[in-house]
Design a protein around this motif. Structure first.
Motif, PDB file in Angstrom:
ATOM      1  N   ARG A   1       0.137  -5.795  -0.706  1.00  0.00           N
ATOM      2  CA  ARG A   1      -1.021  -5.425   0.109  1.00  0.00           C
ATOM      3  C   ARG A   1      -1.019  -3.947   0.477  1.00  0.00           C
ATOM      4  O   ARG A   1      -2.065  -3.350   0.708  1.00  0.00           O
ATOM      5  CB  ARG A   1      -1.046  -6.272   1.386  1.00  0.00           C
ATOM      6  N   ASN A   2       0.155  -3.346   0.504  1.00  0.00           N
ATOM      7  CA  ASN A   2       0.280  -1.938   0.870  1.00  0.00           C
ATOM      8  C   ASN A   2       0.316  -1.037  -0.367  1.00  0.00           C
ATOM      9  O   ASN A   2       0.914   0.034  -0.357  1.00  0.00           O
ATOM     10  CB  ASN A   2       1.561  -1.743   1.695  1.00  0.00           C
ATOM     11  N   TRP A   3      -0.361  -1.476  -1.450  1.00  0.00           N
ATOM     12  CA  TRP A   3      -0.234  -0.789  -2.733  1.00  0.00           C
ATOM     13  C   TRP A   3      -0.665   0.676  -2.677  1.00  0.00           C
ATOM     14  O   TRP A   3      -0.130   1.509  -3.410  1.00  0.00           O
ATOM     15  CB  TRP A   3      -1.026  -1.530  -3.810  1.00  0.00           C
ATOM     16  N   ARG A   4      -1.603   1.014  -1.801  1.00  0.00           N
ATOM     17  CA  ARG A   4      -2.062   2.410  -1.725  1.00  0.00           C
ATOM     18  C   ARG A   4      -0.935   3.352  -1.320  1.00  0.00           C
ATOM     19  O   ARG A   4      -0.922   4.521  -1.707  1.00  0.00           O
ATOM     20  CB  ARG A   4      -3.226   2.529  -0.736  1.00  0.00           C
ATOM     21  N   ASN A   5      -0.007   2.856  -0.527  1.00  0.00           N
ATOM     22  CA  ASN A   5       1.120   3.681  -0.099  1.00  0.00           C
ATOM     23  C   ASN A   5       2.312   3.566  -1.039  1.00  0.00           C
ATOM     24  O   ASN A   5       3.189   4.430  -1.036  1.00  0.00           O
ATOM     25  CB  ASN A   5       1.556   3.285   1.317  1.00  0.00           C
ATOM     26  N   VAL A   6       2.342   2.494  -1.831  1.00  0.00           N
ATOM     27  CA  VAL A   6       3.464   2.275  -2.748  1.00  0.00           C
ATOM     28  C   VAL A   6       3.247   3.015  -4.066  1.00  0.00           C
ATOM     29  O   VAL A   6       4.170   3.616  -4.616  1.00  0.00           O
ATOM     30  CB  VAL A   6       3.665   0.764  -3.011  1.00  0.00           C
ATOM     31  N   ALA A   7       2.020   2.978  -4.581  1.00  0.00           N
ATOM     32  CA  ALA A   7       1.718   3.657  -5.845  1.00  0.00           C
ATOM     33  C   ALA A   7       1.929   5.160  -5.685  1.00  0.00           C
ATOM     34  O   ALA A   7       1.595   5.737  -4.649  1.00  0.00           O
ATOM     35  CB  ALA A   7       0.280   3.363  -6.264  1.00  0.00           C
ATOM     36  N   ASN A   8       2.488   5.802  -6.713  1.00  0.00           N
ATOM     37  CA  ASN A   8       2.738   7.234  -6.592  1.00  0.00           C
ATOM     38  C   ASN A   8       1.438   8.031  -6.705  1.00  0.00           C
ATOM     39  O   ASN A   8       0.398   7.521  -7.133  1.00  0.00           O
ATOM     40  CB  ASN A   8       3.783   7.709  -7.613  1.00  0.00           C
ATOM     41  N   LEU A   9       1.500   9.288  -6.307  1.00  0.00           N
ATOM     42  CA  LEU A   9       0.300  10.120  -6.236  1.00  0.00           C
ATOM     43  C   LEU A   9      -0.355  10.310  -7.594  1.00  0.00           C
ATOM     44  O   LEU A   9      -1.585  10.388  -7.692  1.00  0.00           O
ATOM     45  CB  LEU A   9       0.657  11.486  -5.635  1.00  0.00           C
ATOM     46  N   GLU A  10       0.460  10.394  -8.662  1.00  0.00           N
ATOM     47  CA  GLU A  10      -0.112  10.586  -9.998  1.00  0.00           C
ATOM     48  C   GLU A  10      -1.019   9.419 -10.380  1.00  0.00           C
ATOM     49  O   GLU A  10      -2.097   9.608 -10.955  1.00  0.00           O
ATOM     50  CB  GLU A  10       0.997  10.736 -11.045  1.00  0.00           C
ATOM     51  N   MET A  11      -0.602   8.196 -10.051  1.00  0.00           N
ATOM     52  CA  MET A  11      -1.405   7.018 -10.376  1.00  0.00           C
ATOM     53  C   MET A  11      -2.726   7.014  -9.606  1.00  0.00           C
ATOM     54  O   MET A  11      -3.797   6.796 -10.183  1.00  0.00           O
ATOM     55  CB  MET A  11      -0.624   5.741 -10.047  1.00  0.00           C
ATOM     56  N   ILE A  12      -2.644   7.223  -8.298  1.00  0.00           N
ATOM     57  CA  ILE A  12      -3.847   7.182  -7.470  1.00  0.00           C
ATOM     58  C   ILE A  12      -4.823   8.273  -7.887  1.00  0.00           C
ATOM     59  O   ILE A  12      -6.037   8.044  -7.996  1.00  0.00           O
ATOM     60  CB  ILE A  12      -3.481   7.327  -5.979  1.00  0.00           C
ATOM     61  N   TYR A  13      -4.298   9.461  -8.156  1.00  0.00           N
ATOM     62  CA  TYR A  13      -5.169  10.570  -8.555  1.00  0.00           C
ATOM     63  C   TYR A  13      -5.843  10.260  -9.891  1.00  0.00           C
ATOM     64  O   TYR A  13      -7.053  10.475 -10.055  1.00  0.00           O
ATOM     65  CB  TYR A  13      -4.360  11.858  -8.655  1.00  0.00           C
ATOM     66  N   GLU A  14      -5.069   9.774 -10.846  1.00  0.00           N
ATOM     67  CA  GLU A  14      -5.624   9.467 -12.171  1.00  0.00           C
ATOM     68  C   GLU A  14      -6.672   8.364 -12.089  1.00  0.00           C
ATOM     69  O   GLU A  14      -7.711   8.426 -12.752  1.00  0.00           O
ATOM     70  CB  GLU A  14      -4.498   9.037 -13.116  1.00  0.00           C
TER      71      GLU A  14
END
Length: 251
Positions: A137-150
């Motif tokens: 549920r906390n995936w936004r904080n778990v995923a690294n910045l490169e993934m979220i940005y991409e």
């Protein structure tokens, strides 16, 4: 992007009624702006029958959630009704909901088993919302910045560098052939054997056509990992059998 609208002076400037409802559209994707139904600085008062608070939230099933959730309720081809404050008056618009092929990975996918490729114990899969949700549920904080940005920002900020289908190293199935791999999971792939990876098909081709003794894998973080090609090829089938994987790919 929808942002809160809680400054009393600005709300008065826009001529909004004193109900406290409404959040402002701060920016739009180019194709949405081209449609002309929504405009930058429109204030969304209601979406899909849900009143929008000044903080951008709606009441859904007894919980306050961000109003963008309501945009995911209609099915492809349906229209979503919105009440908008524009030019100091309330208007209603019906926005057609479309699944854009180039944005499939940013939404929920249904009735589609995950696609993958396994090589020498390295498990690769496309970067999708479904994938990052496996982090919890906390995936936004778990995923690294490169993934979220991409996944969410590259298309607007650097559209010329947007990959058709970003690929991640999802996991590493332990074996001596891959024992030296330090970045073992949750890593966005950038280049393999000199080839920029635009899709899962690109990644497979980069491995299968390499004529060098080593496979070089560069990740978006800048980390470079290496596999001995002969040892990787020799271990490939053994790893699949050991971990009970019936096929090395699902495309």
């Amino acid at each position: 992007r929808i942002v809160s609208l809680q400054n009393p002076a600005y709300r008065k400037f826009l001529g909004l009624p004193p109900t406290g409802d409404g959040a402002r559209i701060d920016s739009l994707a180019a194709y949405t702006e081209k449609d002309g139904l929504l405009k930058k600085d429109d204030v969304i008062l209601e979406v899909g029958g849900h009143r929008v608070g000044s903080d951008g939230s709606i009441l859904l099933h007894g919980n306050r959630v961000y109003c963008t959730v309501a945009f995911q309720e209609p099915q492809n081809g349906e229209k979503l009704k919105l009440k908008i404050w524009r030019d100091k008056k309330e208007i209603e618009v019906a926005v057609p909901m479309k699944v854009r092929k180039e944005e499939e990975n940013t939404g929920n996918l249904y009735d589609a088993p995950p696609r993958y490729f396994v090589y020498a114990g390295l498990v690769f899969t496309p970067l999708t919302l479904d994938y990052v949700k496996t982090f919890g549920r906390n995936w936004r904080n778990v995923a690294n910045l490169e993934m979220i940005y991409e996944l969410y920002y590259m298309r607007n900020e650097k559209p010329d560098k947007l990959r058709k289908e970003p690929v991640v190293l999802a996991a590493t199935l332990a074996h001596p052939a891959n024992a030296d791999i330090r970045l073992a999971s949750r890593a966005l792939v950038d280049v393999i054997n000199g080839k920029r990876i635009e899709s899962l098909t690109d990644l497979i081709e980069a491995f299968e056509t390499n004529d060098k003794p080593q496979h070089l894998i560069k990740f978006a973080s800048g980390t470079i990992e290496s596999l001995d090609k002969d040892k990787a090829n020799e271990a490939h089938e053994t790893i699949l059998n050991t971990y009970g994987i019936p096929a090395d790919r699902r495309l």
